[in-house]
Design an enzyme around this catalytic site. Structure first.
Site, PDB file in Angstrom:
ATOM      1  N   PHE A   1      38.426  34.121  31.075  1.00 42.06           N
ATOM      2  CA  PHE A   1      39.210  32.913  30.638  1.00 42.06           C
ATOM      3  C   PHE A   1      38.835  31.554  31.097  1.00 42.06           C
ATOM      4  CE2 PHE A   1      42.859  36.440  30.807  1.00 42.06           C
ATOM      5  CZ  PHE A   1      42.445  36.778  29.698  1.00 42.06           C
TER       6      PHE A   1
ATOM      7  N   ALA B   1      44.249  42.000  48.073  1.00 45.60           N
ATOM      8  CA  ALA B   1      45.188  41.227  47.938  1.00 45.60           C
ATOM      9  C   ALA B   1      46.427  41.679  48.519  1.00 45.60           C
ATOM     10  CB  ALA B   1      45.482  40.805  46.207  1.00 45.60           C
TER      11      ALA B   1
ATOM     12  N   LYS C   1      28.516  43.562  44.500  1.00 42.34           N
ATOM     13  CA  LYS C   1      29.139  44.543  45.047  1.00 42.34           C
ATOM     14  C   LYS C   1      29.832  45.823  44.218  1.00 42.34           C
ATOM     15  CE  LYS C   1      33.584  43.158  45.037  1.00 42.34           C
ATOM     16  NZ  LYS C   1      34.882  42.777  45.632  1.00 42.34           N
TER      17      LYS C   1
END
Lengths: 365, 365
Positions: A102, A158, A210
């Protein structure tokens, strides 16, 4: 206050899981540090919730992102706004934390609508591969908006940071150390230690690459090879991350891979991430079920980055004739498209010579 | 054969779990490579098994160390010998793989009884701390026997290598690259990739110090802090391993910590090792049960190295006034002796300044 205009004003562009946690971290600092305006604007891609209410309104009423970070108060100074241009009005610190596909569209709409002295930081993992080579997200933002753009990466799950578990992160900056320190002050808390290194490409590539190694680690898990083999594969992966980054950008520093964005994020991602999980299921199926199918089944709409990044990396390797220098990256891609069986991930004996070549190639820098 | 004396002859000094696997790896190579004499001597600290038979006789009859590596054939060219001096007769490649507290006594007995051209390699993890500073095992062997002594370390869980799962290892050497390459040829197999780096102290310190970090990782597990925090603690631990090694030996190289002996062994040890396991139990008890008690209960006679190494490291830090530079190493020791609660392992906010100091200190090198 007469000098209110001189305060730094922050907007978080994105309101998913990580964006909401970033807003919480930032909001806890803007109220405490006098250099920042208290209010943190958060641009919300508007959604209607099952109860009929708008996501942005709910965030503002309940101080909580009930969809993407339920149960966590963001701070009363976080203001959700579904209007992108309004959310960046008067803002000079732009925090980008959206899905990477986006970014280009968002930047197009922002051109000419941000403050001339604005600075940006990207928390977005992923890169765009164009025919002329890979394009980093920070570069895309920097060039489209003519702003200085740092990155923040690290071992950052998170939901664990949301409940204030101890963690670290790394800011990568190009030249402007003062800006990097300002970003560090904006994000740092006693449970979230941020350090800054002058290596934007190195830090950003860590965050991207990663995920390819996590696919390899998941395959090892699915083959029941044990921790020894897994650690070896993670180490080879880290070496290829370093070598690939240095071949692409000669400015990349070895020391960056010892930072949170490097070894720590790799460990977190290879222990618990979704790339690892889907790759484990793929190996357990003997490669008979596709990554697409398993992604749909296991991730409930979340997207797997490792497979697409492996493909992008493979294209870079093929364009430059580097495949034999990167046996792990190459093998992950070839397994993911069914060209090799999952067991190929630990068949490195014939690659030993190539690995030595790789070390030679890197020493040239 | 007229030039039989010119072949390299190998003895493995030690016959525990890792020693037996080392003998198996070596024996598979000596029969294939013409530079080595086929026979691999293995010195066995003699024991009488529950069935009344001698361990060394059983090994020679069944080609298997039924006590320390049951179910694995060592190769018919492995010859167990309970007589130390006889086991090293005519041998010019000595592989040391005993518990570290036995090395000094063994070397005393070997003085004057080995070939003048003998070379050694140590697979032993641990160090002796004397008042004048730490003494590495390789240095002890080298000085007592007047031989060149390399080290071999890495992410090496003996039982996984025994069943030929893919793994890697690192040889550290001082100057003699040719000797290092010979050791690499002796150990390397398609599933056991060995590379050599000119940094014997760095490689050896990795093998020792990782156990201190594993204690920290186990504490994090016992506190249920999640993978994010664990990865951060492992990263900080790796940084302290690097900084400590470089302060002790200015010759130590950063790149060594990217080898199998560094990051890979750290990962393996923090995921599955016994130091991690006992530390987890310690944290779950809230620090109320001692490490000694838990070691006895959980390890059935195996020894925990992390706690004693932490104490040894702490003594070095205290002697040199370096404690504040190494918050993780210091905290692990202080937790292990009950001075701090297990939760202190993630209370790094006040240490942030010290960590910055640490980075400064290391950059001096």
């Amino acid at each position: 206050m007469e000098n209110a205009e001189e305060l730094f004003r922050v907007a978080v562009i994105g309101s998913g899981n990580w964006g909401s946690v970033a807003a919480k971290l930032i909001a806890s600092n803007t109220v405490k540090q006098s250099m920042f305006h208290d209010e943190v604007r958060m641009w919300v891609f508007e959604e209607t919730l099952p109860n009929g209410r708008k996501l942005s309104e709910t965030i503002n009423q309940e101080n909580e992102n009930v969809k993407y970070l339920p149960g966590i108060k963001l701070g009363s100074n976080v203001v959700a706004d579904p209007d992108l241009l309004n959310s960046v009005k008067e803002v000079n610190m732009l925090v980008f934390v959206t899905p990477h596909q986006f970014v280009e569209g968002i930047c197009k709409r922002l051109v000419g609508n941000i403050r001339p002295d604005a600075e940006a930081i990207s928390l977005i993992k992923g890169m765009e591969v164009k025919t002329e080579g890979p394009c980093m997200i920070s570069k895309l933002i920097s060039e489209m908006l003519s702003v200085n753009c740092c990155v923040l990466m690290g071992a950052n799950i998170a939901n664990e940071i949301a409940v204030e578990k101890f963690s670290e992160a790394t800011i990568g900056y190009r030249q402007d150390k003062e800006a990097a320190q300002r970003w560090a002050r904006l994000f740092s808390t006693p449970y979230f230690l941020v350090s800054a290194v002058p290596d934007v490409e190195g830090v950003e590539l860590c965050g991207t690459l990663k995920n390819v190694v996590a696919i390899a680690a998941g395959l090892v898990d699915g083959l029941d090879m044990g921790n020894n083999t897994k650690a070896a594969i993670m180490r080879i992966g880290l070496r290829e991350m370093k070598a690939f980054s240095k071949l692409l950008f000669s400015s990349v520093k070895d020391s960056t891979f010892f930072e949170s964005c490097g070894v720590a994020d790799l460990i977190t991602t290879c222990l618990g991430g979704r790339n690892r999980r889907v790759a484990e299921a793929f190996a357990r199926s003997g490669g008979k079920r596709s990554f697409d199918e398993l992604e749909t089944e296991l991730l409930q709409g979340q997207k797997l980055q490792g497979v697409s990044t492996a493909k992008e990396v493979y294209e870079v390797l093929r364009n430059r004739g580097w495949q034999s220098l990167f046996p792990l990256f190459t093998t992950v891609h070839e397994i993911s498209i069914g060209l090799l069986p999952p067991t190929a991930i630990v068949e490195y004996s014939e690659h030993a010579r190539n690995l030595n070549l790789l070390q030679g190639a890197v020493q040239l820098h």
